[in-house]
Scaffold this active site. Structure first.
Site, PDB file in Angstrom:
ATOM      1  N   ASP A   1       0.827  -1.208   0.000  1.00 21.33           N
ATOM      2  CA  ASP A   1       0.000   0.000   0.000  1.00 21.33           C
ATOM      3  C   ASP A   1       0.857   1.252   0.000  1.00 21.33           C
ATOM      4  O   ASP A   1       2.097   1.199   0.063  1.00 21.33           O
ATOM      5  CB  ASP A   1      -1.006  -0.018   1.158  1.00 21.33           C
ATOM      6  CG  ASP A   1      -0.359  -0.004   2.537  1.00 21.33           C
ATOM      7  OD1 ASP A   1       0.804   0.427   2.659  1.00 21.33           O
ATOM      8  OD2 ASP A   1      -1.016  -0.427   3.507  1.00 21.33           O
TER       9      ASP A   1
ATOM     10  N   GLY B   1      -2.838   5.941   5.012  1.00 15.50           N
ATOM     11  CA  GLY B   1      -2.354   7.249   5.408  1.00 15.50           C
ATOM     12  C   GLY B   1      -3.487   8.164   5.853  1.00 15.50           C
ATOM     13  O   GLY B   1      -4.595   7.713   6.170  1.00 15.50           O
TER      14      GLY B   1
ATOM     15  N   GLU C   1     -12.703   5.650   7.550  1.00 17.31           N
ATOM     16  CA  GLU C   1     -12.224   5.460   8.917  1.00 17.31           C
ATOM     17  C   GLU C   1     -12.542   6.702   9.738  1.00 17.31           C
ATOM     18  O   GLU C   1     -13.030   6.614  10.857  1.00 17.31           O
ATOM     19  CB  GLU C   1     -10.726   5.186   8.916  1.00 17.31           C
ATOM     20  CG  GLU C   1     -10.135   4.942  10.292  1.00 17.31           C
ATOM     21  CD  GLU C   1      -8.664   4.566  10.235  1.00 17.31           C
ATOM     22  OE1 GLU C   1      -8.123   4.191  11.284  1.00 17.31           O
ATOM     23  OE2 GLU C   1      -8.042   4.664   9.147  1.00 17.31           O
TER      24      GLU C   1
END
Length: 342
Positions: free
Chosen positions: A146, A178, A206
């Site tokens: 990622d 990130g 998130e």
């Protein structure tokens, strides 16, 4: 809410014996304090905490950006093939001890490329560790390289180029993490990744709102969503996720420790299960958050899920994985047999 010490022994045994799949755990974020100290001393990294106790304080995060800073600082201790092999073996051993049979592990490839560590070194190290771990512990590992979205499209392009040029067959997809930024600019990166057989496995929702989840779905062609808890703020999105059964990889303790939720009792996991969403349970960055996958099952129980729900989460992990069909049937049968005995 039930205190940790009050979990019945029968529930502890059920969680211990439950065959598990881990779909959202970061290799670098799984570095134990002792390993961090060992590698820091090996490479002369002298601006990190130098005791186990100090590292515990270091892992107290003010917010999500602070967590990212600590994560990046810790990653600096990984420099050669043996470092990556050591970390992989340790992570696999700890997962296997929790009856985790299969894991798809995020690998912060771009952070290593940015530091001048070649992709060949990273992949050679993790593959060496993976092969040893599979032989010694029977656990199967696969990789999700990622990149941090807040580093821009170039980070995605460079990561994908490295994966296409040097990635082993054990790479199953491409992730983006990130600081949670708009996912739309990464459309071309993910279109190319998918065209080359990589699964789309972005973090979204998130702490960036349900719009990030929609973007991951509509623009990146997401096949699973990392976290996705903000989906619950949009009834239309909840209905879509219920209908499509698009998996959401949820990590309750992580969300608490990065302040995505204020209290564990506020976590939307029980409501997500009640709404019929395809939720999997995961540990994210276990030692940094003071948890592991077994503890996440305990946490799910404490915030209101029953044994059938826990078994359902385990089955969802199998279903949402990229295991072959025969392995999925075998693992699901083991889960069903445990439920029948319990």
């Amino acid at each position: 809410m039930t205190a940790a010490a009050e979990i019945p022994s029968s529930v502890e045994a059920f969680i211990r014996d439950l065959p598990k799949v881990e779909l959202h755990v970061h290799l670098e974020g799984s570095m134990q304090p002792a390993t961090l100290l060992e590698l820091a001393r090996k490479h002369g990294v002298d601006d990190l905490p130098d005791t186990i106790e100090a590292i515990a304080d270091y892992y107290e995060f003010r917010d999500f950006p602070h967590f990212i800073d600590v994560y990046i600082n810790s990653v600096r201790t990984l420099r050669d093939e043996s470092d990556f092999a050591l970390l992989t073996r340790d992570v696999a051993r700890r997962l296997a001890a929790q009856n985790v049979r299969y894991a798809e592990v995020h690998l912060s490839l771009y952070n290593h490329l940015l530091r001048g560590v070649p992709a060949q070194v990273v992949f050679a190290g993790v593959e060496h560790g993976r092969i040893e771990a599979e032989r010694e512990h029977g656990i199967r590992l696969r990789w999700i390289p990622d990149f941090p979205g807040d580093y821009g499209v170039e980070a995605g392009e460079r990561t994908l180029e490295a994966v296409l040029a040097h990635g082993p067959a054990s790479v199953v997809g491409l992730g983006i993490g990130g600081i949670e930024v708009d996912r739309d600019p990464f459309a071309d990166v993910y279109a190319r990744a998918r065209a080359n057989g990589l699964h789309s496995l972005p973090h979204a929702g998130e702490n960036g709102g349900p719009g990030r989840v929609w973007s991951a779905i509509r623009v990146l062609g997401a096949e699973r969503i990392g976290h996705g808890i903000d989906s619950m703020k949009d009834p239309e999105l909840v209905a879509y996720l219920r209908e499509t059964q698009l998996p959401l990889d949820v990590s309750p303790t992580s969300n608490l420790r990065t302040r995505a939720v204020e209290a564990i009792g506020d976590h939307p996991l029980p409501r997500m299960v009640e709404e019929g969403l395809m939720v999997t349970l995961n540990s994210d960055d276990p030692p940094m958050f003071g948890t592991d996958l077994t503890n996440e099952y305990r946490t799910a129980y404490r915030i209101g899920l029953g044994l059938d729900d826990l078994a359902g989460l385990a089955r969802n992990g199998v279903t949402a994985s990229f295991l072959d069909d025969a392995a999925k049937r075998e693992l699901t049968a083991e889960i069903d047999a445990l439920v029948a005995r319990s």
